[in-house]
Write a protein that holds these residues in place. Structure first.
Motif, mmCIF file in Angstrom:
data_model
loop_
_atom_site.group_PDB
_atom_site.id
_atom_site.type_symbol
_atom_site.label_atom_id
_atom_site.label_comp_id
_atom_site.label_asym_id
_atom_site.label_seq_id
_atom_site.Cartn_x
_atom_site.Cartn_y
_atom_site.Cartn_z
ATOM 1 N N TYR A 201 35.617 48.323 34.480
ATOM 2 C CA TYR A 201 35.924 47.076 35.190
ATOM 3 C C TYR A 201 34.989 45.971 34.698
ATOM 4 O O TYR A 201 35.422 44.870 34.333
ATOM 5 C CB TYR A 201 35.757 47.298 36.702
ATOM 6 C CG TYR A 201 36.148 46.135 37.588
ATOM 7 C CD1 TYR A 201 35.323 45.021 37.735
ATOM 8 C CD2 TYR A 201 37.341 46.142 38.294
ATOM 9 C CE1 TYR A 201 35.670 43.959 38.549
ATOM 10 C CE2 TYR A 201 37.695 45.090 39.129
ATOM 11 C CZ TYR A 201 36.850 43.995 39.248
ATOM 12 O OH TYR A 201 37.214 42.930 40.063
ATOM 13 N N ARG A 221 31.310 47.517 50.402
ATOM 14 C CA ARG A 221 32.476 47.423 49.500
ATOM 15 C C ARG A 221 32.677 48.739 48.757
ATOM 16 O O ARG A 221 33.799 49.176 48.541
ATOM 17 C CB ARG A 221 32.280 46.271 48.517
ATOM 18 C CG ARG A 221 32.313 44.888 49.156
ATOM 19 C CD ARG A 221 32.554 43.802 48.112
ATOM 20 N NE ARG A 221 33.863 43.974 47.477
ATOM 21 C CZ ARG A 221 34.200 43.388 46.326
ATOM 22 N NH1 ARG A 221 33.323 42.623 45.682
ATOM 23 N NH2 ARG A 221 35.394 43.585 45.806
ATOM 24 N N ASP A 226 36.573 48.834 48.075
ATOM 25 C CA ASP A 226 37.214 47.517 48.215
ATOM 26 C C ASP A 226 37.450 46.931 46.816
ATOM 27 O O ASP A 226 36.670 46.109 46.322
ATOM 28 C CB ASP A 226 36.275 46.625 49.048
ATOM 29 C CG ASP A 226 36.736 45.182 49.068
ATOM 30 O OD1 ASP A 226 37.921 44.930 48.760
ATOM 31 O OD2 ASP A 226 35.912 44.308 49.394
ATOM 32 N N LEU A 227 38.498 47.418 46.142
ATOM 33 C CA LEU A 227 38.762 47.099 44.724
ATOM 34 C C LEU A 227 39.894 46.085 44.618
ATOM 35 O O LEU A 227 40.952 46.285 45.196
ATOM 36 C CB LEU A 227 39.165 48.389 43.994
ATOM 37 C CG LEU A 227 39.599 48.272 42.539
ATOM 38 C CD1 LEU A 227 38.424 47.836 41.658
ATOM 39 C CD2 LEU A 227 40.142 49.620 42.044
ATOM 40 N N SER A 228 39.622 44.980 43.891
ATOM 41 C CA SER A 228 40.721 44.048 43.608
ATOM 42 C C SER A 228 40.558 43.554 42.178
ATOM 43 O O SER A 228 39.443 43.530 41.644
ATOM 44 C CB SER A 228 40.674 42.870 44.587
ATOM 45 O OG SER A 228 39.420 42.218 44.437
ATOM 46 N N PHE A 229 41.695 43.203 41.551
ATOM 47 C CA PHE A 229 41.666 42.767 40.151
ATOM 48 C C PHE A 229 41.936 41.257 40.079
ATOM 49 O O PHE A 229 43.015 40.815 40.473
ATOM 50 C CB PHE A 229 42.739 43.516 39.352
ATOM 51 C CG PHE A 229 42.497 45.008 39.262
ATOM 52 C CD1 PHE A 229 43.314 45.909 39.930
ATOM 53 C CD2 PHE A 229 41.429 45.506 38.526
ATOM 54 C CE1 PHE A 229 43.084 47.277 39.856
ATOM 55 C CE2 PHE A 229 41.194 46.881 38.441
ATOM 56 C CZ PHE A 229 42.031 47.765 39.105
ATOM 57 N N SER A 231 43.060 37.659 38.551
ATOM 58 C CA SER A 231 44.194 37.404 37.628
ATOM 59 C C SER A 231 43.662 36.865 36.292
ATOM 60 O O SER A 231 44.333 36.937 35.278
ATOM 61 C CB SER A 231 45.170 36.410 38.260
ATOM 62 O OG SER A 231 44.427 35.383 38.877
ATOM 63 N N LYS A 240 44.079 48.712 34.271
ATOM 64 C CA LYS A 240 43.926 48.744 35.739
ATOM 65 C C LYS A 240 44.246 50.140 36.263
ATOM 66 O O LYS A 240 43.590 50.638 37.179
ATOM 67 C CB LYS A 240 44.845 47.705 36.382
ATOM 68 C CG LYS A 240 44.438 46.272 36.087
ATOM 69 C CD LYS A 240 45.422 45.293 36.723
ATOM 70 C CE LYS A 240 45.273 43.898 36.128
ATOM 71 N NZ LYS A 240 46.376 43.001 36.529
ATOM 72 N N SER A 244 41.751 52.394 38.441
ATOM 73 C CA SER A 244 42.168 52.837 39.792
ATOM 74 C C SER A 244 42.111 54.355 39.939
ATOM 75 O O SER A 244 41.976 54.866 41.043
ATOM 76 C CB SER A 244 43.599 52.364 40.087
ATOM 77 O OG SER A 244 43.685 50.979 39.832
#
Ligand SMILES: CC(=O)NC[C@@H]1CCN(c2c(Cl)cnc3[nH]c(-c4cn(C)nc4C)nc23)C1
Length: 278
Positions: A201, A221, A226-229, A231, A240, A244
């Motif tokens: 990441y 987190r 608490d994983l977000s990608f 843009s 991704k 994940s």
């Protein structure tokens, strides 16, 4: 008794000392050259009183035994060591390319081929370490060096352990800690798989996935995964997908090292020579 490979007795007189390369954990690292062979090395100098004060001699001994025994293209070599009245000297492989950390800070984030090549190298190095029953537990950009061809080298086994049973001791910096370590539960090899997800990441986005204002929020987190990608930059779905499958709370459900090497993103993007020319 004679060593496995008879290490001749080194001393400071055998070396010309060059510029300081940086600070390791408990001492400085200098560029150095062995006078007879003109071989360039990194000489890590540790102060005995510091080692004693922090009661680290057994950890240092473990680091030295572990790293001396490891022979892998992506693991920095420890050629030998010697000491004098106040200091212990580790004769380490010199990585001409310096710290991966600097490259990452300079470029902001890596291209997918570069990132995949480093993740593949790290995975192969960890698979090698795990089969030697060694968990590194402190894989972070600062401990990753590059050789003259841009090949990745894992350094600084200060926190690695000879894993017989599950480990409980806290270690490492926050961003790279797996949930079971943050929650101070028993942990095993799978912590390194989690860390590969964090690094992948960070290579692609330039920041670690659970970065937060303070430690408490980072811990929170991590525990929540608490994983977000973002843009931007635009990252492929394959990348991704791999991330994940590594940043999974249940350590038994994380993608295995073997499966990482078979993942489509690695197959499509990693350079088999590990150098990934510009
Ligand atoms: C992982 C670790 O121990 N980090 C702390 C020490 C800093 C320099 N260390 C090196 C070690 Cl242990 C080995 N090789 C190195 N090469 C460099 C370096 C090369 N350039 C152009 N710039 C640098 C910096 N540094 C090293 C390790």
């Amino acid at each position: 008794q004679r060593e496995e490979n008879p290490q001749r007795q080194w001393s400071l007189q055998d070396f010309e000392i060059g510029k300081p390369l940086g600070k390791g954990k408990f001492g400085r690292v200098y560029l150095a050259r062995e006078i007879k062979s003109k071989y360039v090395v990194a000489l890590k100098v540790l102060y005995k009183e510091q080692i004693e004060k922090y009661r680290l001699h057994h950890q240092l001994r473990r680091e030295m035994e572990i790293q001396t025994g490891l022979r892998h293209p992506n693991v920095l070599r420890l050629y030998g060591w010697f000491h004098d009245a106040e200091r212990i000297y580790l004769i380490l492989e010199y990585a001409h390319g310096g710290e991966l950390y600097r490259l990452l800070r300079k470029t902001g984030h890596l291209r997918e081929k570069q990132a995949a090549t480093y993740i593949a190298s790290l995975t192969q190095a960890l698979a090698y370490c795990h089969q030697k029953h060694v968990i590194h537990r402190d894989i972070k950009p600062e401990n990753l060096l590059l050789d003259h061809e841009g090949r990745l080298k894992i350094a600084d086994f200060g926190w690695s352990v000879q894993s017989s049973l599950k480990r409980h001791t806290m270690c490492g910096t926050l961003d790279y800690l797996a949930p079971e370590m943050v929650e101070n539960k028993a942990h095993d090899y799978a912590v390194d798989n989690w860390t590969l997800g964090v690094l992948c990441y960070e290579f692609l986005y330039g920041i670690p996935p659970f970065e937060a204002e303070n430690q408490k929020d980072t811990f929170r987190r991590i525990i929540k995964v608490d994983l977000s990608f973002p843009s931007i930059p635009n990252v492929s779905a394959d990348a991704k997908d791999l991330i994940s499958r590594l940043l999974v709370k249940d350590s038994s459900k994380r993608l295995s090292l073997q499966k990482i090497l078979e993942h489509p993103w690695i197959n499509k993007n990693a350079d088999p020579t590990g150098t990934c020319p510009k």
